[in-house]
Motif scaffolding. Structure first.
Motif, PDB file in Angstrom:
ATOM      1  N   PHE A 154      44.151  -3.312 -58.196  1.00  0.00           N
ATOM      2  CA  PHE A 154      45.583  -3.106 -58.373  1.00  0.00           C
ATOM      3  C   PHE A 154      46.061  -3.660 -59.710  1.00  0.00           C
ATOM      4  O   PHE A 154      47.249  -3.856 -59.927  1.00  0.00           O
ATOM      5  N   CYS A 158      45.551   3.637 -65.389  1.00  0.00           N
ATOM      6  CA  CYS A 158      45.675   4.879 -64.632  1.00  0.00           C
ATOM      7  C   CYS A 158      44.345   5.411 -64.123  1.00  0.00           C
ATOM      8  O   CYS A 158      43.315   5.309 -64.775  1.00  0.00           O
ATOM      9  N   GLN A 162      46.400   7.281 -58.337  1.00  0.00           N
ATOM     10  CA  GLN A 162      46.862   5.889 -58.360  1.00  0.00           C
ATOM     11  C   GLN A 162      48.274   5.720 -57.808  1.00  0.00           C
ATOM     12  O   GLN A 162      48.564   4.731 -57.118  1.00  0.00           O
ATOM     13  N   GLU A 163      49.161   6.654 -58.101  1.00  0.00           N
ATOM     14  CA  GLU A 163      50.569   6.473 -57.740  1.00  0.00           C
ATOM     15  C   GLU A 163      50.746   6.217 -56.246  1.00  0.00           C
ATOM     16  O   GLU A 163      51.425   5.263 -55.839  1.00  0.00           O
ATOM     17  N   LEU A 164      50.124   7.046 -55.412  1.00  0.00           N
ATOM     18  CA  LEU A 164      50.270   6.886 -53.969  1.00  0.00           C
ATOM     19  C   LEU A 164      49.601   5.606 -53.483  1.00  0.00           C
ATOM     20  O   LEU A 164      50.135   4.890 -52.633  1.00  0.00           O
ATOM     21  N   ALA A 166      49.059   2.761 -55.171  1.00  0.00           N
ATOM     22  CA  ALA A 166      49.840   1.598 -55.584  1.00  0.00           C
ATOM     23  C   ALA A 166      51.129   1.482 -54.771  1.00  0.00           C
ATOM     24  O   ALA A 166      51.511   0.382 -54.349  1.00  0.00           O
ATOM     25  N   ARG A 167      51.800   2.605 -54.559  1.00  0.00           N
ATOM     26  CA  ARG A 167      53.054   2.567 -53.797  1.00  0.00           C
ATOM     27  C   ARG A 167      52.811   2.078 -52.373  1.00  0.00           C
ATOM     28  O   ARG A 167      53.572   1.236 -51.849  1.00  0.00           O
ATOM     29  N   THR A 168      51.749   2.571 -51.742  1.00  0.00           N
ATOM     30  CA  THR A 168      51.437   2.144 -50.379  1.00  0.00           C
ATOM     31  C   THR A 168      51.121   0.652 -50.332  1.00  0.00           C
ATOM     32  O   THR A 168      51.569  -0.074 -49.441  1.00  0.00           O
ATOM     33  N   HIS A 169      50.363   0.183 -51.329  1.00  0.00           N
ATOM     34  CA  HIS A 169      49.977  -1.224 -51.363  1.00  0.00           C
ATOM     35  C   HIS A 169      51.187  -2.138 -51.546  1.00  0.00           C
ATOM     36  O   HIS A 169      51.369  -3.116 -50.800  1.00  0.00           O
ATOM     37  N   PHE A 170      52.026  -1.838 -52.517  1.00  0.00           N
ATOM     38  CA  PHE A 170      53.128  -2.742 -52.838  1.00  0.00           C
ATOM     39  C   PHE A 170      54.273  -2.665 -51.828  1.00  0.00           C
ATOM     40  O   PHE A 170      55.020  -3.633 -51.654  1.00  0.00           O
ATOM     41  N   ARG A 171      54.392  -1.541 -51.133  1.00  0.00           N
ATOM     42  CA  ARG A 171      55.379  -1.467 -50.055  1.00  0.00           C
ATOM     43  C   ARG A 171      54.852  -2.121 -48.782  1.00  0.00           C
ATOM     44  O   ARG A 171      55.622  -2.503 -47.900  1.00  0.00           O
TER      45      ARG A 171
END
Length: 224
Positions: A154, A158, A162-164, A166-171
């Protein structure tokens, strides 16, 4: 990251679709002897498709890509009884996913490959909740526990999907996760593709992704 281990063993990773779903997981082995090359250890069922994908991404880079499965084979050794180190020749690296529990892994010339205890190895993975190969195809990396198996960084830049991830991890919101499941003797057998229903529920709470030959152990994608 691939070379930071000093060439002492494989690194674990995965190739994702633009939507952040797993195409293939892979072990990256540094070439021995200081050649500077890398070997990808992947499920044979997806190897040809992955090689075509990598060739499309090569563009003008001075990189040679080829199938080495005719010359090399995967060798793995289970941990010794009691959790001790597996007795293997020098140079075998630890399985990077769970080094203390999954033993050692390396590549050897195909003519020298030792026989693998396939059923025992698969059952061990299932007991630990570790999927691989086609078992992970189409799952999100964090659903497949790849974040805890040293396959996801994390901090780096790029990469495809990655976008999905990272978003899943940080949320911190994961709605499904791959989990170990088992049945006791006399209570039937697990079957890949079957739905599992919790007592008192009408709706399936999990789907069996894979099951051992005897049907006693397996992996299921569980709704959290």
């Amino acid at each position: 990251d691939l070379l930071s281990g000093g060439g002492s063993g494989p690194q674990y990773t995965a190739f994702l679709t633009p939507q952040g779903k797993v195409m293939d997981d892979a072990f990256v082995h540094p070439e021995t002897g200081g050649g500077g090359g890398l070997f990808l250890d992947v499920d044979s069922a997806g190897a040809e498709e992955l090689l075509r994908l990598l060739r499309r991404y090569r563009l003008r880079a001075k990189v040679d890509l080829s199938d080495a499965s005719g010359e090399l084979a995967v060798a793995a050794a289970l941990p010794a009884p009691g959790g001790g180190e597996a007795a293997v020749p020098k140079g075998w690296g630890s399985d990077p996913r769970l080094p203390q529990l999954l033993g050692r892994r390396t590549l050897v010339p195909r003519a020298e490959a030792p026989a693998l205890a396939g059923a025992e190895w698969t059952e061990l993975r299932y007991r630990l909740g570790v999927g691989e190969g086609r078992e992970l195809h189409g799952l999100m990396p964090l659903e497949a526990n790849l974040g805890g198996l040293s396959a996801v960084s994390f901090e780096k830049g790029c990469y495809v999907g990655q976008e999905l991830v990272a978003r899943t991890h940080f949320r911190g919101v994961i709605r499904k996760r791959l989990m170990p499941v088992s049945v006791e003797e006399g209570e039937g057998a697990l079957v890949a593709g079957a739905d599992l229903v919790q007592a008192g529920e009408r709706r399936a709470t999990a789907r069996v992704v894979a099951a051992s030959a005897c049907g006693a152990h397996g992996l299921a994608l569980v709704r959290l």
